[in-house]
Design a protein around this motif. Structure first.
Motif, PDB file in Angstrom:
ATOM      1  N   VAL A  52       0.846  -1.187   0.000  1.00  0.00           N
ATOM      2  CA  VAL A  52       0.000   0.000   0.000  1.00  0.00           C
ATOM      3  C   VAL A  52       0.887   1.245   0.000  1.00  0.00           C
ATOM      4  CG1 VAL A  52      -1.828   1.249   1.199  1.00  0.00           C
ATOM      5  CG2 VAL A  52      -1.782  -1.249   1.262  1.00  0.00           C
ATOM      6  N   HIS A  53       0.780   2.043  -1.055  1.00  0.00           N
ATOM      7  CA  HIS A  53       1.576   3.275  -1.158  1.00  0.00           C
ATOM      8  C   HIS A  53       0.845   4.376  -0.413  1.00  0.00           C
ATOM      9  CE1 HIS A  53       3.233   6.903  -3.184  1.00  0.00           C
ATOM     10  NE2 HIS A  53       4.347   6.237  -2.968  1.00  0.00           N
ATOM     11  N   ARG A  54       1.511   5.025   0.548  1.00  0.00           N
ATOM     12  CA  ARG A  54       0.873   6.031   1.389  1.00  0.00           C
ATOM     13  C   ARG A  54       1.287   7.458   1.077  1.00  0.00           C
ATOM     14  NH1 ARG A  54      -3.587   4.282   4.054  1.00  0.00           N
ATOM     15  NH2 ARG A  54      -3.257   2.097   4.534  1.00  0.00           N
ATOM     16  N   GLY A  55       2.196   7.668   0.164  1.00  0.00           N
ATOM     17  CA  GLY A  55       2.557   9.036  -0.189  1.00  0.00           C
ATOM     18  C   GLY A  55       4.036   9.200  -0.433  1.00  0.00           C
ATOM     19  N   LYS A  56       4.375  10.414  -0.877  1.00  0.00           N
ATOM     20  CA  LYS A  56       5.771  10.763  -1.159  1.00  0.00           C
ATOM     21  C   LYS A  56       6.200  11.862  -0.199  1.00  0.00           C
ATOM     22  CE  LYS A  56       5.433   9.482  -5.926  1.00  0.00           C
ATOM     23  NZ  LYS A  56       6.319   9.301  -7.015  1.00  0.00           N
ATOM     24  N   TYR A  57       7.441  11.787   0.247  1.00  0.00           N
ATOM     25  CA  TYR A  57       7.980  12.734   1.217  1.00  0.00           C
ATOM     26  C   TYR A  57       9.299  13.287   0.707  1.00  0.00           C
ATOM     27  CZ  TYR A  57       4.382  10.821   4.157  1.00  0.00           C
ATOM     28  OH  TYR A  57       3.158  10.444   4.652  1.00  0.00           O
ATOM     29  N   VAL A  58       9.587  14.515   1.086  1.00  0.00           N
ATOM     30  CA  VAL A  58      10.798  15.189   0.624  1.00  0.00           C
ATOM     31  C   VAL A  58      12.033  14.652   1.321  1.00  0.00           C
ATOM     32  CG1 VAL A  58      11.941  17.442   0.436  1.00  0.00           C
ATOM     33  CG2 VAL A  58       9.492  17.250   0.037  1.00  0.00           C
ATOM     34  N   LEU A  91       6.454   6.101   0.961  1.00  0.00           N
ATOM     35  CA  LEU A  91       6.058   5.352   2.157  1.00  0.00           C
ATOM     36  C   LEU A  91       5.168   4.200   1.728  1.00  0.00           C
ATOM     37  CD1 LEU A  91       5.852   4.992   5.239  1.00  0.00           C
ATOM     38  CD2 LEU A  91       3.932   6.599   5.202  1.00  0.00           C
ATOM     39  N   TRP A  92       5.593   2.972   2.046  1.00  0.00           N
ATOM     40  CA  TRP A  92       4.836   1.756   1.755  1.00  0.00           C
ATOM     41  C   TRP A  92       4.446   1.113   3.082  1.00  0.00           C
ATOM     42  CZ3 TRP A  92       3.568   0.428  -3.173  1.00  0.00           C
ATOM     43  CH2 TRP A  92       4.251   1.079  -4.195  1.00  0.00           C
TER      44      TRP A  92
END
Length: 95
Positions: A52-58, A91-92
């Motif tokens: 489950v991909h929860r987003g991208k972070y810098v 984030l997985w």
């Protein structure tokens, strides 16, 4: 004015180094209690249960903080931060 022109090139490397440190562009120290390690995105897609991909972070720290907060809130049991394109971290999670 001649002295100022001579002095500026001499202090330019020090100013650049201070900017790198102040902006956090230097080498980062790993977190002491980091529950996961940073891996590539292809390794995460192969990992069992972390689909489950929860987003991208810098930053890696931002990704790890979000992953840990999800565990503390009971949203998922495991997470992993994977380096994506450019400087972004993905984030997985397992749920």
């Amino acid at each position: 004015m001649t002295r100022v022109r001579i002095a500026l090139p001499a202090i330019a490397p020090a100013v650049a180094a201070a900017a790198v440190i102040a902006l956090g562009l230097g080498a980062a120290t790993p977190a002491a209690a980091a529950p996961t390690t940073a891996v590539t995105a292809s390794a995460v897609s192969e990992a069992e249960g972390l689909d489950v991909h929860r987003g991208k972070y810098v930053s890696l720290g931002g990704c790890q903080t979000a992953g840990q907060q999800g565990i503390e809130r009971g949203h998922w049991d495991q997470y992993q931060c994977a380096q994506g394109s450019f400087w972004l971290w993905n984030l997985w999670t397992n749920r």
